[in-house]
Design an enzyme around this catalytic site. Structure first.
Site, short mmCIF file in Angstrom:
data_model
loop_
_atom_site.label_atom_id
_atom_site.label_comp_id
_atom_site.label_asym_id
_atom_site.label_seq_id
_atom_site.Cartn_x
_atom_site.Cartn_y
_atom_site.Cartn_z
N GLY A 114 0.83 -1.21 0.00
CA GLY A 114 0.00 0.00 0.00
C GLY A 114 0.86 1.25 0.00
CG ASN A 115 -0.67 5.00 1.64
OD1 ASN A 115 -0.09 5.47 2.62
ND2 ASN A 115 -1.95 4.62 1.69
CB VAL A 132 -0.70 2.89 5.53
CG1 VAL A 132 -1.10 1.66 6.33
CG2 VAL A 132 -1.88 3.85 5.45
N GLY A 133 2.60 2.57 5.40
CA GLY A 133 3.81 1.73 5.54
C GLY A 133 4.56 2.11 6.81
CD GLU A 169 6.65 -5.90 -2.31
OE1 GLU A 169 6.76 -5.13 -3.29
OE2 GLU A 169 7.47 -6.78 -2.04
CB CYS A 179 2.36 -0.40 -7.39
SG CYS A 179 2.68 -2.11 -7.81
P1 NAD Z 1 -5.34 0.75 0.65
O1 NAD Z 1 -6.12 1.99 0.89
O2 NAD Z 1 -6.05 -0.49 0.26
O3 NAD Z 1 -4.44 0.50 1.93
C1 NAD Z 1 -3.63 -0.64 2.03
C2 NAD Z 1 -3.94 -1.39 3.30
O4 NAD Z 1 -3.62 -0.59 4.43
C3 NAD Z 1 -5.42 -1.75 3.43
O5 NAD Z 1 -5.53 -3.11 3.76
C4 NAD Z 1 -5.90 -0.83 4.53
O6 NAD Z 1 -6.94 -1.40 5.31
C5 NAD Z 1 -4.67 -0.60 5.36
N1 NAD Z 1 -4.70 0.68 6.07
C6 NAD Z 1 -5.14 1.86 5.58
N2 NAD Z 1 -4.98 2.84 6.51
C7 NAD Z 1 -4.43 2.25 7.59
C8 NAD Z 1 -3.99 2.72 8.88
N3 NAD Z 1 -4.12 3.99 9.23
N4 NAD Z 1 -3.47 1.83 9.74
C9 NAD Z 1 -3.33 0.54 9.38
N5 NAD Z 1 -3.71 0.04 8.18
C10 NAD Z 1 -4.25 0.88 7.32
O7 NAD Z 1 -4.27 0.96 -0.50
P2 NAD Z 1 -3.47 2.27 -0.90
O8 NAD Z 1 -2.52 2.60 0.18
O9 NAD Z 1 -4.37 3.31 -1.44
O10 NAD Z 1 -2.67 1.61 -2.13
C11 NAD Z 1 -2.13 2.39 -3.11
C12 NAD Z 1 -0.63 2.53 -2.89
O11 NAD Z 1 -0.06 1.23 -2.77
C13 NAD Z 1 0.07 3.16 -4.05
O12 NAD Z 1 1.10 3.98 -3.54
C14 NAD Z 1 0.66 2.00 -4.80
O13 NAD Z 1 1.79 2.34 -5.57
C15 NAD Z 1 1.00 1.07 -3.69
N6 NAD Z 1 1.01 -0.31 -4.14
C16 NAD Z 1 2.19 -0.96 -4.14
C17 NAD Z 1 2.26 -2.25 -4.61
C18 NAD Z 1 3.55 -3.00 -4.63
O14 NAD Z 1 3.50 -4.20 -4.85
N7 NAD Z 1 4.68 -2.36 -4.40
C19 NAD Z 1 1.11 -2.87 -5.09
C20 NAD Z 1 -0.09 -2.17 -5.06
C21 NAD Z 1 -0.13 -0.88 -4.59
#
Ligand code: NAD
Length: 488
Positions: A185-186, A189-190, A207, A241
């Protein structure tokens, strides 16, 4: 079930997953789960993102199926003890690396490839012998519900659990102690995930995303480049991504590239992409507004597309030209169907631009001359690099998938996933015999013991002229032998 109860139940069953046969059974069950429910998977993906059948299969269901097959075909080999090179003092010992499961792992997925991003890490976790809790993204609601419904029907409920929910549920999950966390994810949150993991000293694989650049050289087949860039940027409505996030090319090439992109987009999605069955939609209102605001704020000029329909979560494939590095489109990852073109007159300019920003997840370069491409590979750092194409690096499971710097840490796919979810235990097996030899390392220490110890355990740098010195030595010895024979 509460996160604490789920973790407790899985932890009580970690021994089940130590058996290779059991891991293979679970992988085969997951294979059946994909195969027997193809329609349901594709319907859920269509509901969440309007994904066309070929993308549902190629990028999600079939992609995971292939990943399972790779693990099934290689598991025996990967789990074998890995015997290592030894020094003189271990010559009688058995020394190897044993790949062991970590225990209970947490997999947090994102919404853009909602099936693949949860199941591929799960496949690796199973193959390495772990129990796992899955937390699919709440944004891709239909896929998350289907994962929660189907997985317990096929997989051992004592070893695997699915917990759906948003921030509250994920926060509760992150309070538990896991043996590894893989988060997709982003990066904001990472950081939250990494901070929570640090409390338990839990290792993480992150990731993440970021802006993936795409350089187009002056000397390049622009029409082919345009087709490959248009596919990578606009598949899944730009919500990928590793999609090329922006193009760097010379001002002279910009117009030619625009013509190529226009032609490719018409070929892929027809005159009106809104009517195309093969063009996806933005996942929700929030992301729709986010992307739309970026388009509205840009100071570049919209050369292709720019249309939208909020009710339908539709934004047309949009290309913006003459974009400045300070533009709204160049601040963060776009993660939508918009492609800005920024001027870089030469490959050197492009490298300078790329290196002045965060390390990207993927980097693309198009040029007729392979030397230009190899030069960019060597002078930049990115999670992955693909020359003369976009996204195709992820089609090969013998290449790791992951970021570097702000685009992520750790990787998976194929054996890299198996390694991520395995502990490499160093094993040395000695006999109780030859105790005299060990006397060297026991006190009382003496100069003589130290000198023997150095002789047996001391390392020497490899001589660069090894072969030359050997040949010289052989020639001198031969001459000496001849001289002794005739004059000795
Ligand atoms: P998302 O909103 O689905 O969030 C990802 C996960 O984090 C979800 O399961 C969500 O429930 C959890 N989450 C959200 N907020 C949280 C918090 N405050 N505390 C704990 N957990 C929380 O996805 P997103 O972040 O919008 O995804 C898009 C981003 O992810 C982009 O930056 C994209 O480039 C990246 N991405 C990377 C990969 C990769 O493989 N490197 C793949 C897909 C997406």
């Amino acid at each position: 079930m509460s996160p604490a109860t789920a973790v407790e139940r899985l932890r009580a069953n970690v021994d089940k997953m130590k058996s290779l046969q059991y891991r293979q059974e679970q992988l085969r069950a997951l294979l059946r789960c994909l195969h027997e429910n193809e329609d349901r998977w594709t319907n859920a993906l269509k509901k969440d993102l309007h994904k066309p059948m070929m993308e549902c299969m190629g990028m999600e269901v079939e992609y995971c199926r292939n990943e399972i097959i790779i693990h099934l075909n290689n598991l025996d080999e990967w789990t074998k003890p890995e015997y290592v090179k030894k020094d003189l003092i271990q010559v009688m010992d058995e020394c190897y690396i044993r790949k062991e499961p970590l225990g209970v792992v947490l997999i947090i997925g994102a919404w853009n490839y909602p099936v693949q991003l949860v199941l591929c890490p799960l496949i690796a976790a199973i193959s390495a012998g772990n129990c796992a809790i899955l937390k699919p993204s709440e944004l891709s609601e239909a896929s998350a519900a289907l994962i929660e419904e189907l997985l317990p029907k096929y997989l051992d409920k004592d070893c695997f659990a699915v917990i759906n929910g948003g921030v509250k549920e994920t926060t509760e999950l992150l309070e538990q102690k896991f043996d590894h966390i893989m988060y997709t994810g982003n990066s904001n949150v990472g950081k939250i995930v990494m901070a929570a993991a640090a409390k338990h000293l839990t290792p993480v694989t992150l990731e993440l995303g970021g802006k993936s650049p795409c350089y187009v050289d002056k000397n390049c087949d622009i029409d082919v480049a345009a087709r490959r860039i248009a596919w990578g940027r606009f598949i899944n409505c730009g919500q990928t991504c590793i999609a090329p996030d922006y193009v760097l090319c010379s001002s002279e090439n910009q117009e030619r590239l625009l013509k190529g992109l226009q032609a490719a987009l018409e070929e892929y999605f027809g005159k009106d992409p809104k009517e195309s069955e093969d063009y996806c939609r933005i996942v929700n209102q929030r992301h729709f507004q986010r992307v739309k605001t970026m388009i509205e704020k840009t100071k570049g000029s919209i050369a292709i597309g720019g249309d939208s329909d909020e009710k339908d979560l539709y934004i047309s494939p949009t290309v913006v030209k003459d974009v400045q590095p300070t533009d709204a489109l160049m601040e963060g990852e776009i993660f939508g169907p918009v492609l800005p073109i920024v001027t870089a007159e030469t490959a050197d300019d492009a490298v300078r631009f790329i290196n002045s920003r965060d390390k990207p997840l993927a980097l693309y370069a198009f040029a007729n001359d392979q030397k230009v491409i190899r030069d960019i590979v060597e002078r930049t750092s990115s999670g992955a690099f693909c020359g003369n194409d976009t996204m195709m690096q992820m089609s090969l499971s013998t290449l790791p998938f992951g970021g570097v710097g702000t685009s992520g840490m750790g990787n998976y796919h194929g054996k890299f996933g198996f390694d991520t979810f395995s502990h490499k235990k160093a094993v040395m097996l000695k006999a109780l015999a030859m105790e005299k030899m060990n006397g060297l390392r026991y006190p009382p220490y003496t100069d003589q013991k130290w000198s023997w110890f150095k002789r047996l355990a001391g390392k020497k740098e490899k001589s660069r002229g090894g072969l030359f010195s050997f040949l010289l030595f052989a020639v001198i010895m031969t001459i000496l032998a001849v001289l002794i024979k005739f004059f000795g």
